[in-house]
Structure formats: C-alpha cells, structure tokens
Enzyme design. Structure first.
Site, PDB file in Angstrom:
ATOM      1  N   CYS A 330       1.161  -1.110   0.374  1.00 21.30           N
ATOM      2  CA  CYS A 330      -0.166  -0.281  -0.364  1.00 21.30           C
ATOM      3  C   CYS A 330       0.978   1.404  -0.131  1.00 21.30           C
ATOM      4  CB  CYS A 330      -1.209   0.330   1.216  1.00 21.30           C
ATOM      5  SG  CYS A 330      -0.303  -0.396   2.573  1.00 21.30           S
ATOM      6  N   ARG A 359       6.871 -11.031   5.305  1.00 20.20           N
ATOM      7  CA  ARG A 359       6.979 -11.055   6.850  1.00 20.20           C
ATOM      8  C   ARG A 359       7.029 -11.288   7.540  1.00 20.20           C
ATOM      9  NH1 ARG A 359       0.462  -9.547   6.167  1.00 20.20           N
ATOM     10  NH2 ARG A 359       0.440  -8.063   4.241  1.00 20.20           N
ATOM     11  N   GLN A 377       0.668 -11.162  -3.300  1.00 23.09           N
ATOM     12  CA  GLN A 377      -0.950 -11.150  -2.544  1.00 23.09           C
ATOM     13  C   GLN A 377      -1.612 -10.149  -3.632  1.00 23.09           C
ATOM     14  OE1 GLN A 377       0.118  -7.743   0.504  1.00 23.09           O
ATOM     15  NE2 GLN A 377      -1.895  -8.746   1.991  1.00 23.09           N
ATOM     16  N   ASP A 379      -2.589  -7.681  -4.617  1.00 23.00           N
ATOM     17  CA  ASP A 379      -3.579  -6.607  -3.721  1.00 23.00           C
ATOM     18  C   ASP A 379      -4.031  -5.815  -5.101  1.00 23.00           C
ATOM     19  OD1 ASP A 379      -3.320  -5.864  -1.280  1.00 23.00           O
ATOM     20  OD2 ASP A 379      -1.303  -5.151  -1.469  1.00 23.00           O
ATOM     21  N   HIS A 381      -5.891  -1.042  -4.687  1.00 25.50           N
ATOM     22  CA  HIS A 381      -5.795  -0.410  -3.698  1.00 25.50           C
ATOM     23  C   HIS A 381      -7.016   0.953  -4.867  1.00 25.50           C
ATOM     24  CE1 HIS A 381      -2.274  -1.622  -2.244  1.00 25.50           C
ATOM     25  NE2 HIS A 381      -2.876  -1.365  -0.310  1.00 25.50           N
ATOM     26  N   LYS A 462     -11.952  -3.439   8.586  1.00 28.72           N
ATOM     27  CA  LYS A 462     -12.187  -3.991   7.204  1.00 28.72           C
ATOM     28  C   LYS A 462     -13.388  -4.719   7.578  1.00 28.72           C
ATOM     29  CE  LYS A 462      -9.224  -6.740   9.628  1.00 28.72           C
ATOM     30  NZ  LYS A 462      -7.416  -8.403   9.660  1.00 28.72           N
ATOM     31  N   HIS A 508      -8.285  -1.012   0.407  1.00 28.33           N
ATOM     32  CA  HIS A 508      -7.168  -1.534   0.047  1.00 28.33           C
ATOM     33  C   HIS A 508      -7.752  -3.019   0.075  1.00 28.33           C
ATOM     34  CE1 HIS A 508      -3.936   0.511   2.803  1.00 28.33           C
ATOM     35  NE2 HIS A 508      -5.562   1.418   3.265  1.00 28.33           N
TER      36      HIS A 508
END
Length: 636
Positions: A330, A359, A377, A379, A381, A462, A508
C-alpha cells in the site's frame, strides 16, 4: 443464576453451565440483583463450549500436578475447538504417549468425582504465598500487580489488587478469571490430542515448555464428529498433498517459511494468477509493479515502523540510507497516486498488483502455505471520493463473492473488524466514519456479519470474508479495508469539481488474501482433486501395450492442440498399475487406448469419480472435456 435458570425450567437447570450478568460472564452460583440484565450460558453455545474447554484445561493441569511431582504449570486457555496447557516437568523430562493416556485416565477420575469449582478472591500477596511453589503463576501475579499484564495473563486472573482463583480440592488450586462449570462432573466429552513445544510467553530466548493440546465438546456425538473432521483434515493436509502430487516443497536450504513451486504447482498457480489478472482488467483496474524493498522513510510515513515493525524483516544499512523488505504494497501504491496531480474525473482510481511481500513470522507459527514468510498478494488499492465509497464497497463485495464462487466456495460469512484502542492512527472521527461506511455497505449488500472488536489493522477498519470448505472448516480469505489515514499521512490530494484540493479515501482489497495461502486452502478443499480447468494435468493417455504408443502420442498431441494439458504414460509397467498411479495423481481423465481404439479413432475414458466408457470417439471426448472446462470457467 441457578435460581434464574430454575425459574425458567428444569431442563435449563441441567443445561446451564454459567451465566451473563450485565454483560459479564459469571459462574452459575453468582447472586443476581434486582434489575440486573441476565442470560444463561448452555453447553451447546459457543460461550458454553468455551467454558467447557477452559474448565477441562484446569482439570488437565490438576491431573498433571497430581501425577508428576514437582510439575510447573503456566497457562491453559480455551482455543478454537479445544484447549491447551503448558507445563515444565522436573529434570527436563518430556511427556510420552503413555503419559498422555495416564493423564486422560486421571482426568476422567477427577470428573467422575464431581468436584465443585469453588471461586475465591484473595489479595495478590496472599496469592503469591498460595502459589509459592509455582514460578510461572507467581510471575503472572507479579505482572498483574505491576500493571504489565498481557493478553495471556488477562485470562488467568482478576484485577491487579485482587486475584481470582478456583479450588477443586484442598490439594489443587489454579489462577483464573472464570467462569467455570459448576463441578467437574459436568465435563467428560474430551480427548487429549498431542504434545508440542512452546516457549514461555512466545519468547524464543525464554524457557521451552511442553504444551498438551486437547479438545472438549458438549456431547459424545459432537466430539466424535470433530475427531472425524480432524481425520479428514489430516488426509487433506496441503503439505502432504503438495509433496505427493509434486506441486511444491519447502527446502531446508531456503530457510523456514519459504516455498519453491514445482512445474505442476506452478501451472495451477499461473491459472489462478491469470484469472485474477483478467478479472481485474475487465473490472477497470490499472496494473502497477513496485519494488521488493524501500527506504525506511517510506515506512515511517505509512506508520508501519511505528505499528508493524515486529512483523518486518531487520533493516539493511546501505550507503544511501536504511532499507526494509516491504511487508505491504500500500505505501508504494500511494506513491503511484501521488506521482502527478489527480482530477476527480480519474476517480475511482483502481490499482492492482500481484506483489511479493515479506513478513517475519516466528518459527513456531510457520505452517506450510498457511503461515509463510514470503508470499504474493493479489493486492488492489482503490482511491475514491467519500461520495463514491458506498457504491465502491458494494461493488467490491460483489467482486469478492464472484471470485470465491469461481473457485468452488458457496458458504460465506462476513466479519467487521473495529479499532484496536491501543494500536491505531488517525482520529476517532475518521474511524467512526470508516466503520459506519463499511457497515452500511454490508447492509446494502444484504450480507449478515459479525463484529470483531479491536481486530482492525492500525490504519482502518475492515471486512473479512470467511468461507466454509468441503469438510466444514472456516477460512478467512478476502479482505476489504477502508483507510482515511494513509491518504492523510501521504498528503494525497485530487482536484475537486470546484477547483479545491481534497483528500481521497483509500480502500485496500485482496481477493485471494495471498496466492500461496489461497492455493493451500484450495488444495485441502479439493483434497488435491482440482476441477478440470485448474488441474495441472487434465488428461493422461495410457497405451495398453507398446504397439499402441504411437496412437497414444497422437491422441495427446491432438488434445494439446485443442488447448488441454495432456501427457502420455509409457507402457513399461502393467496397465493396472499405471491406471492406479494416474488416479493417485488425481487426474480428471485417464484415457486408455488399445487395438480397437487405434482402428476406430476412439479412446477408453476413465473419468475421475465416474464409470469407465469404451469406444468413445476422440472428437466426442474433446467436446466433453471442453464443456467440463467451460463449466468451471463460468463466473456465477
């Protein structure tokens, strides 16, 4: 509480385990005052199972202390579907399988004795004397007294000045906040399952304890159903299937939590990713790519170094600054938005990336693809105006559901995670607006949802979408997070219709969550038997004998020309063994060809889970497998 239950009916008295008074869970023996709000907790509820499991954990500790002189016991919470307790035996002794059997026998003796759980509240100083021989209990009491208690401690004790304990007999007492069942006779539908190592307080530099896991339920039927489900889960373990089907592996040379994908696994993964790319392209997303690492200043701006540093890999000191492997995509997508002036006409701006993130997960928490250190991911945005927010979230929910259905999931639940009061950025007003917007979108979509208090990420609330798999397990997969904070921290702006500069809102969103974990869930959901469209090998062609090898190769080549993944299996082993091996590989279609097939341009079709057919024209089979794949590719 007993009087309240008795006033409702004799059956409720038998079913009641504990109660709720003015929102707080309490023992069944607690006095209820006039005007109090009261509810009864029964064994067949989630709250009731929690009480059963926590009470069974205490009986486990009692049995161990009685059987192993000098045993130290630390914490023993209820967990999903069960409980555990951590122990340290004198002399470094470890529990054996025979020990577990003896412990379970002793637990049943304690339960048969129907010993009452008696709650006592004592000053901390008195509690320290009471537990003088138990160093871990004393440490918990001291931490609570000093105000440095953590989540584990909160389940063990009461307030800092007064410590709550439960006594079963004169010889056994344990710390606990409660509540417990009225007596040990209310327990009994349980099984001890395994022993594992566990660091005290999760500190790898601290003592290694032994953790005994168990499960407990309200009835024998519920217990047997759960144990059967565990047997099925073991058969479906994605780590075992990944090895048996030659999909991927976790070489020790790489280090923990890192996988390499073999050709067959890579095919299935590519199909997932290709589908994701196509759906995002059709949905008006723009593709971006961002680096695997970034300067520390970026993560200071985003807030990750303030709130997420423990989950990040250590810094790398370079000649031009400090760098980190990225744990999230992000911040970099914020930089893409901020690369030039934006107009309201560009919003909503939907950015998409299959981005690798890293991570640091503790070694003890790693679990195949489900808990991994390097992953990808899908991912996205989305930057939009506040006015566009409700429509955009509703559209995202529809997008999420259609993708999950495509992969075979049909049973969904949703949860709305709210602010952690100790770990968040931004104003309370921002959080309230964001939470209300997500709740309104869920209501508009018509999706029932639960609330997870304090479970949000530090930058915004979320929505999590859970799915139920083929054997009834729930998996949290897709996530939609609403974020007023990242745009504020990065000073993002767009030009509004009136010429003013305004902040966008940021969403997100990950559909798979991570590609790796989603693949692991799919592998277990299908037990390795992927639908035909996703199977790494869709057809195996087996010649009966060497004389039929040329025709088998022609059949496989024709299937490949038609767009299918087909391969031949040589005739150097007996046909029956080759068919069995192909079925163990969970191939959707096994074709067997012999003399009649060579003469008539036909194949023998052995479909996965179906009846064998002889003399099927090759063109007819192509039509059949085309329809099979097309059915799997149809979005519902």
């Amino acid at each position: 509480m007993r009087d309240v239950a008795a006033g409702i009916g004799s059956r409720l008295v038998k079913a009641a385990l504990a109660g709720v008074v003015n929102g707080a869970e309490v023992d069944l023996g607690v006095h209820v005052g006039d005007g109090d709000s009261v509810a009864i907790i029964t064994a067949d509820s989630e709250a009731g199972r929690h009480v059963l499991r926590h009470s069974t954990a205490h009986v486990l500790a009692q049995a161990v202390v009685q059987l192993f002189q000098g045993a130290q016991f630390s914490i023993g919470p209820a967990i999903e579907d069960g409980f555990y307790y951590d122990f340290e035996l004198p002399g470094g002794r470890t529990f054996s399988e025979d020990d577990l059997a003896a412990i379970e026998t002793r637990m049943r003796e304690i339960m048969k004795a129907d010993q009452p759980f008696l709650r006592l509240e004592v000053p901390a100083a008195e509690a320290l004397v009471l537990f003088a021989a138990q160093k871990y209990k004393c440490e918990i009491i001291e931490r609570v007294t000093s105000g440095s208690a953590d989540g584990d401690d909160s389940g063990e004790v009461g307030d800092a000045g007064i410590i709550s304990v439960y006594r079963n007999t004169d010889e056994f007492v344990d710390l606990c906040r409660g509540p417990h069942v009225p007596s040990t006779g209310r327990l009994g539908h349980f099984a001890l399952q395994k022993v594992a190592g566990a660091y005290w307080r999760g500190n790898e530099k601290g003592p290694m304890l032994q953790r005994i896991y168990g499960t407990a339920w309200e009835s024998d039927a519920a217990l047997k159903e759960h144990l059967h489900r565990l047997e099925e889960a073991a058969k479906r373990d994605h780590r075992r299937l990944a090895n048996e089907l030659d999909l991927l592996s976790f070489p020790s040379e790489l280090g923990g939590g890192l996988a390499v994908w073999h050709p067959k696994g890579a095919i299935a993964r590519k199909l997932m990713e290709d589908y994701s790319r196509q759906r995002h392209q059709d949905g008006g997303y723009q593709f971006v790519y961002t680096p695997h690492l970034a300067n520390a200043n970026l993560f200071h701006t985003s807030g990750h170094l303030d709130f997420y540093a423990d989950g990040m890999y250590p810094p790398m000191e370079m000649d031009n600054g400090t760098y980190y492997m990225k744990p999230m995509n992000c911040p970099m997508h914020c930089l893409v938005f901020d690369s030039r002036q934006r107009s309201y006409r560009e919003l909503p701006l939907r950015l998409f990336e299959l981005g690798n993130v890293y991570r640091y997960e503790r070694a003890g928490t790693l679990h195949g693809l489900m808990r991994i250190r390097g992953f990808t991911q899908d991912d996205s945005h989305i930057f939009c105006t506040e006015e566009q927010l409700a429509e955009e979230i509703a559209s995202l929910l529809d997008f999420v559901m259609s993708v999950l259905r495509r992969f075979g999931f049909t049973d969904f639940t949703a949860n709305l995670s709210t602010k952690d009061p100790l770990k968040y950025v931004g104003t309370d007003d921002m959080w309230e607006k964001a939470t209300e917007a997500l709740a309104a979108a869920l209501g508009r979509f018509g999706l029932d949802y639960g609330i997870k208090e304090g479970d949000a990420a530090f930058y915004g609330p979320k929505i999590d979408i859970d799915v139920r798999d083929a054997i009834g397990r729930k998996w949290q997969l897709s996530t939609i997070q609403l974020d007023f904070n990242q745009p504020e921290r990065f000073k993002l702006e767009y030009i509004a219709p009136d010429g003013s500069r305004r902040r966008p809102v940021m969403l997100h969103r990950a559909l798979f969550g991570s590609v790796e974990r989603f693949f692991g869930v799919l592998l277990e959901h299908y037990a390795g038997a992927f639908p035909t469209w996703m199977a790494p090998v869709q057809v195996k062609v087996l010649p009966v004998a060497q004389a039929h090898a040329e025709y088998a190769a022609q059949v496989a080549a024709e299937l490949r020309r038609s767009g299918f993944r087909a391969e031949t299996i040589d005739s150097d082993e007996q046909l029956g063994k080759r068919i069995r091996n192909a079925k163990l590989d969970k191939v959707p279609y096994v074709l067997v060809v012999g003399d009649d097939d060579v003469a008539g341009a036909t194949v023998g079709v052995n479909p996965r889970g179906g009846d064998v057919e002889r003399g099927v024209r090759l063109g007819s089979f192509v039509e059949r497998i085309t329809a099979d794949v097309s059915a799997g590719l149809t979005d519902e």
